[in-house]
Design a protein around this motif. Structure first.
Motif, PDB file in Angstrom:
ATOM      1  N   HIS A 184       3.210  -0.966   3.207  1.00 30.19           N
ATOM      2  CA  HIS A 184       2.267  -0.919   2.059  1.00 30.19           C
ATOM      3  C   HIS A 184       0.937  -1.946   2.519  1.00 30.19           C
ATOM      4  O   HIS A 184       1.275  -3.028   2.932  1.00 30.19           O
ATOM      5  CB  HIS A 184       3.113  -1.770   0.837  1.00 30.19           C
ATOM      6  CG  HIS A 184       4.132  -0.787   0.259  1.00 30.19           C
ATOM      7  ND1 HIS A 184       5.211  -1.009  -0.703  1.00 30.19           N
ATOM      8  CD2 HIS A 184       4.088   0.527   0.207  1.00 30.19           C
ATOM      9  CE1 HIS A 184       5.855  -0.058  -1.027  1.00 30.19           C
ATOM     10  NE2 HIS A 184       5.307   0.961  -0.599  1.00 30.19           N
ATOM     11  N   SER A 185      -0.023  -1.449   1.980  1.00 36.43           N
ATOM     12  CA  SER A 185      -1.187  -2.292   2.198  1.00 36.43           C
ATOM     13  C   SER A 185      -1.303  -3.295   1.052  1.00 36.43           C
ATOM     14  O   SER A 185      -2.093  -4.330   1.443  1.00 36.43           O
ATOM     15  CB  SER A 185      -2.440  -1.543   2.214  1.00 36.43           C
ATOM     16  OG  SER A 185      -2.412  -0.702   1.004  1.00 36.43           O
TER      17      SER A 185
ATOM     18  N   ILE B  97       0.707  -5.841  -1.602  1.00 37.25           N
ATOM     19  CA  ILE B  97       2.111  -6.314  -1.875  1.00 37.25           C
ATOM     20  C   ILE B  97       2.575  -6.045  -3.271  1.00 37.25           C
ATOM     21  O   ILE B  97       3.535  -5.748  -3.995  1.00 37.25           O
ATOM     22  CB  ILE B  97       2.072  -7.960  -1.724  1.00 37.25           C
ATOM     23  CG1 ILE B  97       3.728  -8.325  -1.776  1.00 37.25           C
ATOM     24  CG2 ILE B  97       1.506  -8.568  -2.655  1.00 37.25           C
ATOM     25  CD1 ILE B  97       3.777  -9.642  -1.357  1.00 37.25           C
ATOM     26  N   GLN B  98       1.406  -5.737  -4.135  1.00 36.81           N
ATOM     27  CA  GLN B  98       1.614  -5.185  -5.392  1.00 36.81           C
ATOM     28  C   GLN B  98       2.547  -3.910  -5.543  1.00 36.81           C
ATOM     29  O   GLN B  98       3.170  -3.551  -6.449  1.00 36.81           O
ATOM     30  CB  GLN B  98       0.255  -4.884  -6.121  1.00 36.81           C
ATOM     31  CG  GLN B  98      -0.468  -6.288  -6.637  1.00 36.81           C
ATOM     32  CD  GLN B  98      -1.777  -6.090  -7.251  1.00 36.81           C
ATOM     33  OE1 GLN B  98      -2.506  -5.232  -6.980  1.00 36.81           O
ATOM     34  NE2 GLN B  98      -1.983  -7.108  -8.282  1.00 36.81           N
ATOM     35  N   THR B  99       1.966  -2.987  -4.573  1.00 35.78           N
ATOM     36  CA  THR B  99       2.831  -1.663  -4.595  1.00 35.78           C
ATOM     37  C   THR B  99       4.373  -2.014  -4.436  1.00 35.78           C
ATOM     38  O   THR B  99       5.134  -1.465  -4.891  1.00 35.78           O
ATOM     39  CB  THR B  99       2.380  -0.960  -3.416  1.00 35.78           C
ATOM     40  OG1 THR B  99       0.976  -0.940  -3.420  1.00 35.78           O
ATOM     41  CG2 THR B  99       2.961   0.587  -3.422  1.00 35.78           C
ATOM     42  N   THR B 100       4.736  -3.011  -3.454  1.00 37.95           N
ATOM     43  CA  THR B 100       6.080  -3.518  -3.063  1.00 37.95           C
ATOM     44  C   THR B 100       6.777  -4.075  -4.470  1.00 37.95           C
ATOM     45  O   THR B 100       7.966  -3.955  -4.651  1.00 37.95           O
ATOM     46  CB  THR B 100       5.921  -4.260  -2.036  1.00 37.95           C
ATOM     47  OG1 THR B 100       5.324  -4.071  -1.059  1.00 37.95           O
ATOM     48  CG2 THR B 100       7.453  -4.409  -1.405  1.00 37.95           C
ATOM     49  N   GLN B 101       5.790  -4.670  -5.152  1.00 33.64           N
ATOM     50  CA  GLN B 101       6.356  -5.437  -6.380  1.00 33.64           C
ATOM     51  C   GLN B 101       6.956  -4.507  -7.329  1.00 33.64           C
ATOM     52  O   GLN B 101       7.979  -5.183  -8.193  1.00 33.64           O
ATOM     53  CB  GLN B 101       5.385  -6.134  -7.054  1.00 33.64           C
ATOM     54  CG  GLN B 101       5.029  -7.749  -6.010  1.00 33.64           C
ATOM     55  CD  GLN B 101       3.884  -8.396  -6.835  1.00 33.64           C
ATOM     56  OE1 GLN B 101       3.079  -8.039  -7.422  1.00 33.64           O
ATOM     57  NE2 GLN B 101       3.910  -9.786  -6.697  1.00 33.64           N
ATOM     58  N   ILE B 102       6.759  -3.209  -7.443  1.00 28.91           N
ATOM     59  CA  ILE B 102       7.227  -2.283  -8.325  1.00 28.91           C
ATOM     60  C   ILE B 102       8.963  -2.434  -8.269  1.00 28.91           C
ATOM     61  O   ILE B 102       9.523  -2.220  -9.078  1.00 28.91           O
ATOM     62  CB  ILE B 102       6.807  -1.006  -8.341  1.00 28.91           C
ATOM     63  CG1 ILE B 102       7.106  -0.295  -6.877  1.00 28.91           C
ATOM     64  CG2 ILE B 102       5.138  -0.929  -8.569  1.00 28.91           C
ATOM     65  CD1 ILE B 102       6.801   1.287  -7.021  1.00 28.91           C
TER      66      ILE B 102
ATOM     67  N   ARG C 182       7.407 -10.039   1.238  1.00 27.53           N
ATOM     68  CA  ARG C 182       6.345  -9.668   2.493  1.00 27.53           C
ATOM     69  C   ARG C 182       7.154  -8.908   3.512  1.00 27.53           C
ATOM     70  O   ARG C 182       6.163  -7.826   4.327  1.00 27.53           O
ATOM     71  CB  ARG C 182       5.841 -11.194   2.832  1.00 27.53           C
ATOM     72  CG  ARG C 182       4.835 -11.998   1.859  1.00 27.53           C
ATOM     73  CD  ARG C 182       3.645 -10.977   2.161  1.00 27.53           C
ATOM     74  NE  ARG C 182       2.794 -11.956   0.919  1.00 27.53           N
ATOM     75  CZ  ARG C 182       1.533 -11.322   0.716  1.00 27.53           C
ATOM     76  NH1 ARG C 182       1.038 -10.377   1.018  1.00 27.53           N
ATOM     77  NH2 ARG C 182       0.853 -12.146  -0.275  1.00 27.53           N
ATOM     78  N   VAL C 183       8.447  -9.172   3.803  1.00 23.54           N
ATOM     79  CA  VAL C 183       8.880  -8.550   4.964  1.00 23.54           C
ATOM     80  C   VAL C 183       9.179  -7.120   4.590  1.00 23.54           C
ATOM     81  O   VAL C 183       9.003  -6.090   5.223  1.00 23.54           O
ATOM     82  CB  VAL C 183      10.335  -8.929   5.163  1.00 23.54           C
ATOM     83  CG1 VAL C 183      10.877  -8.162   6.268  1.00 23.54           C
ATOM     84  CG2 VAL C 183      10.005 -10.488   5.735  1.00 23.54           C
ATOM     85  N   VAL C 184       9.605  -6.826   3.280  1.00 21.66           N
ATOM     86  CA  VAL C 184       9.819  -5.493   2.671  1.00 21.66           C
ATOM     87  C   VAL C 184       8.239  -4.658   2.802  1.00 21.66           C
ATOM     88  O   VAL C 184       8.317  -3.471   3.126  1.00 21.66           O
ATOM     89  CB  VAL C 184      10.408  -5.412   1.254  1.00 21.66           C
ATOM     90  CG1 VAL C 184      10.568  -4.058   0.810  1.00 21.66           C
ATOM     91  CG2 VAL C 184      11.539  -6.170   1.541  1.00 21.66           C
ATOM     92  N   GLN C 185       7.401  -5.387   2.471  1.00 22.07           N
ATOM     93  CA  GLN C 185       6.027  -4.634   2.338  1.00 22.07           C
ATOM     94  C   GLN C 185       5.806  -4.319   3.839  1.00 22.07           C
ATOM     95  O   GLN C 185       5.199  -3.208   3.844  1.00 22.07           O
ATOM     96  CB  GLN C 185       5.036  -6.002   1.773  1.00 22.07           C
ATOM     97  CG  GLN C 185       3.552  -5.404   2.024  1.00 22.07           C
ATOM     98  CD  GLN C 185       2.549  -6.412   1.915  1.00 22.07           C
ATOM     99  OE1 GLN C 185       2.941  -7.548   1.657  1.00 22.07           O
ATOM    100  NE2 GLN C 185       1.278  -6.004   2.003  1.00 22.07           N
TER     101      GLN C 185
END
Length: 359
Positions: free
Chosen positions: A333-334, A336-341, A325-328
């Protein structure tokens, strides 16, 4: 003859493109401006639509005659690349009077049609035709019918390319080694600018559009801390702390940043190019490309772009065990799925580590 000014909130080169579209399509751009879409998003739409309308013109068709087969033929036409027309303002000196005149010229650039580029063009046309149906310009949405009849390509999630910590340090060191070869007596302002840019990318993971949009007042002191205010996609604002390396490089750059000769429109821009104008996306890409070559990075990292420096920060943060969440929030990123890659990258690193055990 000067073109019609669609909106004074559009850059002059984009105005010249949009002014050639039908009036109903120009209205679509005015709606985007009212919705505070970013300049880069609007420019991307303009370039995409320009390709489409050039194709329609070559087939003697109008927007009102567009059907699913026309759209299918358009995407096939640009499948393996296309020529993009851009407007560039050139300054020319009159040999007789010595007067400097400005002249707009058309330039054509061949571009590869990447997977993400194809997706964006589909999204652009989808938005346009939905708008034209909603505003009763068209009765049916040909894009919707085209997509219903088209075989969907398999979704392939690519693992992001990034630098390791060691490679990132080599890239930073390349700025020093590149300019040492110039044998200058003192540091050039563009050298410290380039160092500040690379360190800000690696420190904040900001997008290229966010970096070139920074103004001098985007840098804010908060006691002993220095923070940067970033305007992201959709006008969303986030504030990030700069580490000491980035602060030091930024201070060195600001101490040497030219003041004389900067056009009024660019005086507040944080990063300038050699012509003392706001640095462009292309200019930033050329800067990174130069130092990547100097760093002599391995093949995997040899085509590192500004956006891949964003991947680098995300990967290094998650490798250090930082919360997703912090990285998001850091990346803006709007979803968190984008960050999960980036977690796939971490998992692949674990696989490599186990393979190296060789037991």
């Amino acid at each position: 003859m000067e073109p019609v000014i669609v909106s004074r909130r559009l850059p002059e080169n984009i105005n010249r493109i949009v002014a050639q579209f039908p009036e109903e399509v120009q209205e679509f751009f005015l709606e985007m401006i009212s919705a505070d879409r970013s300049k880069q998003t609007i420019a991307n739409y303009a370039y995409d639509f320009s390709l489409f309308f050039d194709f329609l013109k070559s087939r003697n068709k109008t927007i009102y005659q567009t059907d699913p087969m026309t759209i299918k033929r358009f995407f096939r036409h640009i499948e393996n690349g296309y020529e993009r027309t851009v407007y560039v303002k050139l300054k020319k000196k009159d040999p007789k009077t010595g007067e400097i005149n400005e002249e707009w010229v058309k330039r054509k650039h061949f571009r590869e049609n990447s997977r993400s580029g194809k997706q964006r063009k589909r999204a652009s046309l989808r938005s346009l035709f939905r708008y034209l149906v909603k505003t009763h310009v068209l009765e049916r949405d040909p894009m919707e019918e085209y997509e219903d009849a088209t075989l969907k390509s398999r979704s392939r999630q690519k693992v992001p390319v990034f630098l390791t910590r060691e490679e990132a340090l080599r890239l930073i060191e390349a700025v020093y080694s590149y300019h040492q070869k110039k044998n200058r007596k003192s540091r050039d302002w563009m050298e410290v600018r380039d160092l500040a840019i690379i360190l800000m990318f690696l420190n904040t993971g900001m997008r290229v559009s966010e970096l070139i949009g920074l103004n001098r007042n985007s840098i804010q002191a908060d006691g002993d801390l220095i923070r940067v205010i970033i305007i992201g996609k959709g006008g969303k604002e986030r504030m990030l702390k700069l580490n000491q390396s980035a602060v030091s490089a930024l201070n060195d750059y600001l101490a040497l940043r030219p003041e004389e000769g900067v056009p009024p429109s660019d005086r507040e821009a944080l990063f300038l190019n050699k012509n003392l104008q706001r640095l462009s996306r292309k200019g930033v890409s050329e800067i990174i490309k130069k130092y990547v070559a100097e760093a002599n990075l391995p093949p995997k990292a040899a085509n590192i772009s500004p956006h891949k420096l964003r991947h680098t920060l995300a990967t290094l943060l998650l490798s250090n065990g930082e919360n997703l969440r912090v990285v998001q929030e850091i990346l803006g990123h709007s979803s968190i799925q984008t960050t999960q890659i980036y977690t796939h990258v971490i998992n692949s690193e674990k696989d490599d580590a186990l393979d190296r055990l060789n037991i």
